[in-house]
Write a protein that holds these residues in place. Structure first.
Motif, PDB file in Angstrom:
ATOM      1  N   THR A 185       0.814  -1.216   0.000  1.00 36.65           N
ATOM      2  CA  THR A 185       0.000   0.000   0.000  1.00 36.65           C
ATOM      3  C   THR A 185       0.846   1.264   0.000  1.00 36.65           C
ATOM      4  O   THR A 185       0.302   2.374   0.010  1.00 36.65           O
ATOM      5  CB  THR A 185      -0.934   0.018   1.227  1.00 36.65           C
ATOM      6  OG1 THR A 185      -0.146  -0.083   2.415  1.00 36.65           O
ATOM      7  CG2 THR A 185      -1.917  -1.141   1.158  1.00 36.65           C
ATOM      8  N   ARG A 195       2.406  -3.148  -6.024  1.00 33.58           N
ATOM      9  CA  ARG A 195       1.652  -2.052  -5.396  1.00 33.58           C
ATOM     10  C   ARG A 195       0.169  -2.200  -5.737  1.00 33.58           C
ATOM     11  O   ARG A 195      -0.210  -2.448  -6.891  1.00 33.58           O
ATOM     12  CB  ARG A 195       2.178  -0.713  -5.914  1.00 33.58           C
ATOM     13  CG  ARG A 195       1.481   0.505  -5.353  1.00 33.58           C
ATOM     14  CD  ARG A 195       1.801   0.724  -3.871  1.00 33.58           C
ATOM     15  NE  ARG A 195       1.035   1.845  -3.368  1.00 33.58           N
ATOM     16  CZ  ARG A 195       1.481   3.102  -3.358  1.00 33.58           C
ATOM     17  NH1 ARG A 195       2.691   3.386  -3.833  1.00 33.58           N
ATOM     18  NH2 ARG A 195       0.731   4.062  -2.859  1.00 33.58           N
ATOM     19  N   ASP A 196      -0.662  -2.061  -4.736  1.00 38.61           N
ATOM     20  CA  ASP A 196      -2.117  -2.086  -4.952  1.00 38.61           C
ATOM     21  C   ASP A 196      -2.535  -0.851  -5.733  1.00 38.61           C
ATOM     22  O   ASP A 196      -2.353   0.276  -5.269  1.00 38.61           O
ATOM     23  CB  ASP A 196      -2.846  -2.133  -3.609  1.00 38.61           C
ATOM     24  CG  ASP A 196      -4.342  -1.907  -3.754  1.00 38.61           C
ATOM     25  OD1 ASP A 196      -4.910  -2.378  -4.757  1.00 38.61           O
ATOM     26  OD2 ASP A 196      -4.930  -1.254  -2.871  1.00 38.61           O
ATOM     27  N   GLY A 199      -7.259  -0.363  -4.888  1.00 35.51           N
ATOM     28  CA  GLY A 199      -7.771   0.352  -3.718  1.00 35.51           C
ATOM     29  C   GLY A 199      -7.845   1.847  -3.936  1.00 35.51           C
ATOM     30  O   GLY A 199      -8.854   2.490  -3.591  1.00 35.51           O
ATOM     31  N   PRO A 200      -6.824   2.466  -4.534  1.00 35.71           N
ATOM     32  CA  PRO A 200      -6.905   3.905  -4.786  1.00 35.71           C
ATOM     33  C   PRO A 200      -7.843   4.298  -5.924  1.00 35.71           C
ATOM     34  O   PRO A 200      -8.393   5.398  -5.905  1.00 35.71           O
ATOM     35  CB  PRO A 200      -5.453   4.278  -5.148  1.00 35.71           C
ATOM     36  CG  PRO A 200      -4.610   3.194  -4.566  1.00 35.71           C
ATOM     37  CD  PRO A 200      -5.446   1.958  -4.680  1.00 35.71           C
ATOM     38  N   PRO A 219      -4.893  -4.372   2.343  1.00 33.52           N
ATOM     39  CA  PRO A 219      -5.208  -5.726   1.896  1.00 33.52           C
ATOM     40  C   PRO A 219      -5.746  -6.608   3.040  1.00 33.52           C
ATOM     41  O   PRO A 219      -5.224  -6.573   4.157  1.00 33.52           O
ATOM     42  CB  PRO A 219      -3.872  -6.266   1.395  1.00 33.52           C
ATOM     43  CG  PRO A 219      -3.003  -5.077   1.165  1.00 33.52           C
ATOM     44  CD  PRO A 219      -3.444  -4.075   2.196  1.00 33.52           C
TER      45      PRO A 219
END
Length: 405
Positions: A185, A195-196, A199-200, A219
């Protein structure tokens, strides 16, 4: 439906939309100032004629009878003028002011001359310079039907009519759960971890489709217990829970077992579309007994967005009482391959006219560069391909709430 029988893409959209329509929420009345992006729950009708009274569209003179005319007063916007009582009388009038009764013409200030005796001479133009009551709409006329998305222009019309509040559909509440122990994150990817990016970004897409995003969590650990706990918490407040990853049946894919544990029932389980095949939409009983929805988005970023446009967008349209938007047609700017028995959603950029779609580059399932440079997807139906110059359906990415294309 089972994972071995993916649903046709168009049918999947229809099933998601109908599920939303069947569960559409009630109405609430809110101030105009916060109505942008919402959906009308009832028709918007005029409260009076529009305009409500004869209105000057110029700065000049309101005259009665033949000239020259003797000025007997002035009319400004916001006032109620007395009638003109005699031929040969006139009043100075401002743009937006109410035209006095018995006026026979309006004369623009630039078309008039004031003589030494103070009398006004001039000729009215061929097209009258005032707006008549009901010229735009008659009292009680329906301007917009129920189901109309509210944008700033609709808000402006409502204000013109005299409304202070609007009756709108309840705003669907959404929550997001990000699955995957491999996700970071913060910081750059490396050492086997990525990298996620969902989510953003997913909350922004949800807001553009009209949902209020209540929470984003993750996560979430790759265990069945952690999945169940997170979903149950999200269901406490959300009408729709979006999850990312875990839609297959690998060793750490716990979404299907979690749905079974929660007594979920599939509306759609896998869709015959590329990219984005392993997606799902299910009903899940909420803590109050009312069904909620869970949309399982694939973990690959572009595939997740395709699941959003395929299942979540139609569901949210239905929940808000909106129509399922038809797909506009564009011209293919280059050849687009088919995907056999699957619908192919090919990222594309529209030319400045908005009529030609050029396929984008960097469009792998795990890539976002092509998505960030695209306006939407060329739709290539199963068993077909698109050649340059063909007319093809186009699925646009959403604009900001209330924005016009």
């Amino acid at each position: 439906m089972t994972e071995s029988t993916p649903v046709d893409w168009e049918l999947a959209r229809t099933l998601a939309y109908q599920a939303g329509r069947d569960a559409a929420g009630g109405a609430e009345r809110i101030p105009l100032a916060v109505a942008d992006g919402r959906t009308l729950a009832e028709p918007l009708r005029t409260l009076t004629d529009l305009p409500a009274f004869p209105t000057s569209s110029i700065d000049g003179w309101a005259v009665r009878g033949p000239g020259p005319w003797r000025p007997v007063g002035r009319v400004l916007a916001g006032g109620t003028p007395p009638p003109l009582t005699a031929d040969g009388d006139c009043v100075e009038i401002a743009t937006g002011a109410m035209v006095p009764a018995n006026a026979t013409a309006l004369i623009r200030i630039e078309d008039s001359v004031t003589g030494a005796d103070g009398r006004v001479s001039g000729e009215p133009r061929t097209v009258p310079d005032w707006r008549l009551p009901g010229e735009e709409a008659r009292q009680g006329e329906e301007l917009f039907p129920a189901g109309t998305p509210v944008d700033p222009a609709v808000v402006g019309v409502a204000a013109t009519c005299g409304y202070e509040t609007l009756s709108v559909r309840s705003e669907p509440r959404a929550a997001m759960l990000v699955f995957g122990d491999e996700l970071l994150t913060a910081g750059p990817p490396g050492a086997g971890r990525v990298r996620d990016s969902l989510g953003p970004q997913v909350p922004g897409w949800l807001r553009r489709y009209g949902a209020a995003v209540e929470s984003v969590q993750g996560p979430v650990k790759d265990t069945l217990t952690a999945h169940l706990d997170a979903i149950r918490v999200a269901l406490d407040t959300a009408d729709l829970v979006c999850t990312t990853g875990g839609t297959m049946h690998g060793p750490v894919d716990h979404l299907h077992p979690a749905l079974a544990e929660l007594d979920g029932s599939y509306i759609v389980n896998t869709v015959a579309v590329r990219p984005g095949f392993p997606m799902l939409l299910a009903r899940v009983p909420g803590p109050d007994g009312r069904s909620r929805f869970l949309a399982g988005l694939p973990g690959n970023p572009q595939s997740a967005v395709i699941a959003l446009v395929t299942l979540v967008a139609p569901l949210l349209a239905g929940l808000q009482g909106r129509a399922l938007p038809p797909l506009p047609s564009v011209t293919a700017g280059a050849d687009v391959a088919g995907r056999g028995g699957f619908t192919h959603l090919a990222l594309a950029t529209l030319d400045p006219t908005g009529r030609t779609a050029v396929p984008a580059g960097h469009v792998g399932s795990a890539m976002l560069r092509g998505l960030a440079n695209s306006h939407g997807f060329v739709v290539v139906r199963p068993g077909t391909r698109a050649a340059a110059g063909d007319t093809v359906p186009f699925l646009p990415l959403p604009l900001m709430p209330g924005e016009r294309p």
